[in-house]
Write an enzyme that holds these catalytic residues in place. Structure first.
Site, PDB file in Angstrom:
ATOM      1  N   VAL A 131       3.985  -4.942  24.986  1.00  0.00           N
ATOM      2  CA  VAL A 131       3.888  -3.918  24.399  1.00  0.00           C
ATOM      3  C   VAL A 131       3.428  -2.932  24.708  1.00  0.00           C
ATOM      4  O   VAL A 131       2.947  -1.713  24.683  1.00  0.00           O
ATOM      5  CB  VAL A 131       3.389  -4.040  22.954  1.00  0.00           C
ATOM      6  CG1 VAL A 131       4.467  -5.387  22.633  1.00  0.00           C
ATOM      7  CG2 VAL A 131       2.241  -4.725  23.356  1.00  0.00           C
ATOM      8  N   TYR A 178     -13.020  -3.294  19.853  1.00  0.00           N
ATOM      9  CA  TYR A 178     -12.119  -3.883  18.612  1.00  0.00           C
ATOM     10  C   TYR A 178     -11.189  -3.287  17.429  1.00  0.00           C
ATOM     11  O   TYR A 178     -10.591  -2.661  16.944  1.00  0.00           O
ATOM     12  CB  TYR A 178     -12.292  -5.519  18.531  1.00  0.00           C
ATOM     13  CG  TYR A 178     -11.080  -6.194  17.475  1.00  0.00           C
ATOM     14  CD1 TYR A 178      -9.275  -6.432  18.072  1.00  0.00           C
ATOM     15  CD2 TYR A 178     -11.568  -6.258  16.328  1.00  0.00           C
ATOM     16  CE1 TYR A 178      -8.623  -7.155  17.442  1.00  0.00           C
ATOM     17  CE2 TYR A 178     -10.508  -7.231  15.319  1.00  0.00           C
ATOM     18  CZ  TYR A 178      -9.640  -7.421  15.871  1.00  0.00           C
ATOM     19  OH  TYR A 178      -8.040  -8.186  14.952  1.00  0.00           O
TER      20      TYR A 178
HETATM   21  N1  LIG Z   1      -7.342 -13.977  14.281  1.00  0.00           N
HETATM   22  C1  LIG Z   1      -7.226 -13.296  13.866  1.00  0.00           C
HETATM   23  O1  LIG Z   1      -9.132 -13.591  11.938  1.00  0.00           O
HETATM   24  C2  LIG Z   1      -7.260 -11.743  13.212  1.00  0.00           C
HETATM   25  C3  LIG Z   1      -8.042 -11.604  11.771  1.00  0.00           C
HETATM   26  C4  LIG Z   1      -7.827 -10.238  12.221  1.00  0.00           C
HETATM   27  C5  LIG Z   1      -6.395  -9.177  12.720  1.00  0.00           C
HETATM   28  N2  LIG Z   1      -5.781  -9.924  13.569  1.00  0.00           N
HETATM   29  C6  LIG Z   1      -5.035  -9.599  14.084  1.00  0.00           C
HETATM   30  O2  LIG Z   1      -3.945 -10.538  14.001  1.00  0.00           O
HETATM   31  C7  LIG Z   1      -2.393  -9.919  15.106  1.00  0.00           C
HETATM   32  C8  LIG Z   1      -2.544 -12.097  15.685  1.00  0.00           C
HETATM   33  O3  LIG Z   1      -3.595 -12.422  15.823  1.00  0.00           O
HETATM   34  P1  LIG Z   1      -3.435 -14.030  15.651  1.00  0.00           P
HETATM   35  O4  LIG Z   1      -4.950 -14.070  15.596  1.00  0.00           O
HETATM   36  O5  LIG Z   1      -2.152 -14.413  15.559  1.00  0.00           O
HETATM   37  O6  LIG Z   1      -3.610 -13.824  17.771  1.00  0.00           O
HETATM   38  P2  LIG Z   1      -2.882 -14.998  18.799  1.00  0.00           P
HETATM   39  O7  LIG Z   1      -3.978 -14.638  19.638  1.00  0.00           O
HETATM   40  O8  LIG Z   1      -3.024 -16.614  18.226  1.00  0.00           O
HETATM   41  O9  LIG Z   1      -1.877 -14.455  19.290  1.00  0.00           O
HETATM   42  C9  LIG Z   1      -1.721 -13.036  19.383  1.00  0.00           C
HETATM   43  C10 LIG Z   1       0.071 -13.280  20.121  1.00  0.00           C
HETATM   44  O10 LIG Z   1       0.606 -11.398  20.596  1.00  0.00           O
HETATM   45  C11 LIG Z   1       0.805 -12.407  22.453  1.00  0.00           C
HETATM   46  N3  LIG Z   1       0.527 -10.490  22.656  1.00  0.00           N
HETATM   47  C12 LIG Z   1      -0.799 -10.155  23.441  1.00  0.00           C
HETATM   48  N4  LIG Z   1      -0.593  -9.167  23.940  1.00  0.00           N
HETATM   49  C13 LIG Z   1       0.835  -8.859  24.298  1.00  0.00           C
HETATM   50  C14 LIG Z   1       1.599  -7.601  24.859  1.00  0.00           C
HETATM   51  N5  LIG Z   1       0.513  -6.917  25.465  1.00  0.00           N
HETATM   52  N6  LIG Z   1       2.773  -7.989  24.402  1.00  0.00           N
HETATM   53  C15 LIG Z   1       3.640  -8.929  23.882  1.00  0.00           C
HETATM   54  N7  LIG Z   1       2.544  -9.706  22.942  1.00  0.00           N
HETATM   55  C16 LIG Z   1       1.508  -9.960  23.302  1.00  0.00           C
HETATM   56  C17 LIG Z   1       0.089 -13.312  22.387  1.00  0.00           C
HETATM   57  O11 LIG Z   1       1.025 -13.687  24.083  1.00  0.00           O
HETATM   58  C18 LIG Z   1       0.468 -14.053  21.570  1.00  0.00           C
HETATM   59  O12 LIG Z   1       0.996 -14.931  20.717  1.00  0.00           O
HETATM   60  C19 LIG Z   1      -3.603  -9.527  16.147  1.00  0.00           C
HETATM   61  O13 LIG Z   1      -3.342  -7.942  16.228  1.00  0.00           O
HETATM   62  C20 LIG Z   1      -4.907  -8.941  15.745  1.00  0.00           C
HETATM   63  O14 LIG Z   1      -5.185  -7.842  16.442  1.00  0.00           O
HETATM   64  C21 LIG Z   1      -6.686 -11.076  13.803  1.00  0.00           C
END
Ligand SMILES: NC(=O)c1ccc[n+]([C@@H]2O[C@H](COP(=O)([O-])OP(=O)(O)OC[C@H]3O[C@@H](n4cnc5c(N)ncnc54)[C@H](O)[C@@H]3O)[C@@H](O)[C@H]2O)c1
Length: 248
Positions: free
Chosen positions: A55, A146
């Protein structure tokens, strides 16, 4: 289409090889959508179409969205979920890292939505759901970079909702609290005392536990579905009560 029935629709979920994105892709596919996972990395044998995509790279995004539409013929739902983390206060990261994290978390959403827009405009009930964070609305320690990106995602969600309301495209976001995903497992792995860190994260949320990825997926699916047909420009917290409650 009614309720949580996505039969006949096509959904793109970014970052669906892991965590929240994977749970969302599985839920949408289980409800009948054809789902494309735009991710850097493959998922383990989940049966959802992987379209490799960074992305942070506009050419990669354009090619991926074009491939989805060529394969599936339409695009109804876009879930902008891919994101990366950053730790520390404002001194902890140099300019290059600030730009890198903004490039993925904020401009990544811009790139994918920009490429998807002509197809979303053509869909009868289009919806965009952005994965934002509690970090957009609550001050969390050691999350300056972040949190700034997620504040931008929240504002971008509202602006996009206004821009595209007349196009018939609804735009909303979810604000998860701490979710039990590989991301959080990695963070715990880096902690001096992972068990104490996990206990602190659980205690921070009034429900006393982490949020499940499937619970965030449920909120995303709701906002992507006609069940929320009159809802646009909103933020749905999925945080065990962390944002709004003061319990004792
Ligand atoms: N886990 C939490 O506690 C939490 C809380 C609030 C928000 N979020 C948000 O939720 C979303 C997903 O988080 P998660 O915990 O499932 O993370 P995760 O790390 O388990 O999964 C993230 C996915 O995004 C992909 N990714 C990363 N950079 C990328 C890029 N440049 N292009 C395409 N794909 C890419 C990774 O390969 C991975 O498969 C994120 O936006 C994160 O900020 C997570």
């Amino acid at each position: 289409m009614s309720g949580l029935d996505f039969a006949g629709t096509v959904a793109v979920v970014t970052g669906a090889s892991s965590g929240i994105g994977l749970a969302t892709a599985r839920l949408l596919a289980g409800r009948g959508a054809l789902v494309a996972n735009l991710d850097l990395a493959p998922a383990d044998g989940d049966g959802i179409a992987l379209v490799k995509c960074d992305v942070a790279d506009d050419g990669s995004v354009r090619a991926a969205v074009a491939e989805v539409v060529a394969r599936f013929g339409r695009l109804d739902v876009l879930v902008n979920n891919a994101g990366i983390g950053a730790q520390g206060d404002v001194t902890a990261n140099d300019d290059e890292e600030w730009h890198r994290v903004f490039d993925v978390n904020v401009v990544g959403i811009v790139r994918v939505t920009r490429a998807a827009l002509p197809h979303l405009r053509a869909a009868p009930a289009a919806a965009v759901v952005n994965t934002c964070s509690i970090a957009a609305t609550a001050g969390l320690p050691r999350r300056a970079l972040y949190s700034a990106t997620k504040g931008a995602v929240l504002s971008l969600t509202l602006a996009m909702a206004a821009d595209h309301v007349r196009d018939g495209i609804r735009v909303n976001c979810v604000n998860p609290g701490t979710v039990d995903t590989p991301w959080v497992a990695r963070l715990l792995g880096q902690a001096a005392d992972p068990q104490a860190e996990l206990a602190a994260l659980r205690a921070r949320q009034p429900m006393g536990r982490l949020v499940a990825a499937e619970e965030v997926a449920g909120a995303i699916a709701y906002l992507a579905s006609p069940l929320s047909g009159a809802t646009t420009g909103t933020v749905l917290a999925v945080d065990g009560g962390m944002h709004g409650l003061r319990v004792r």
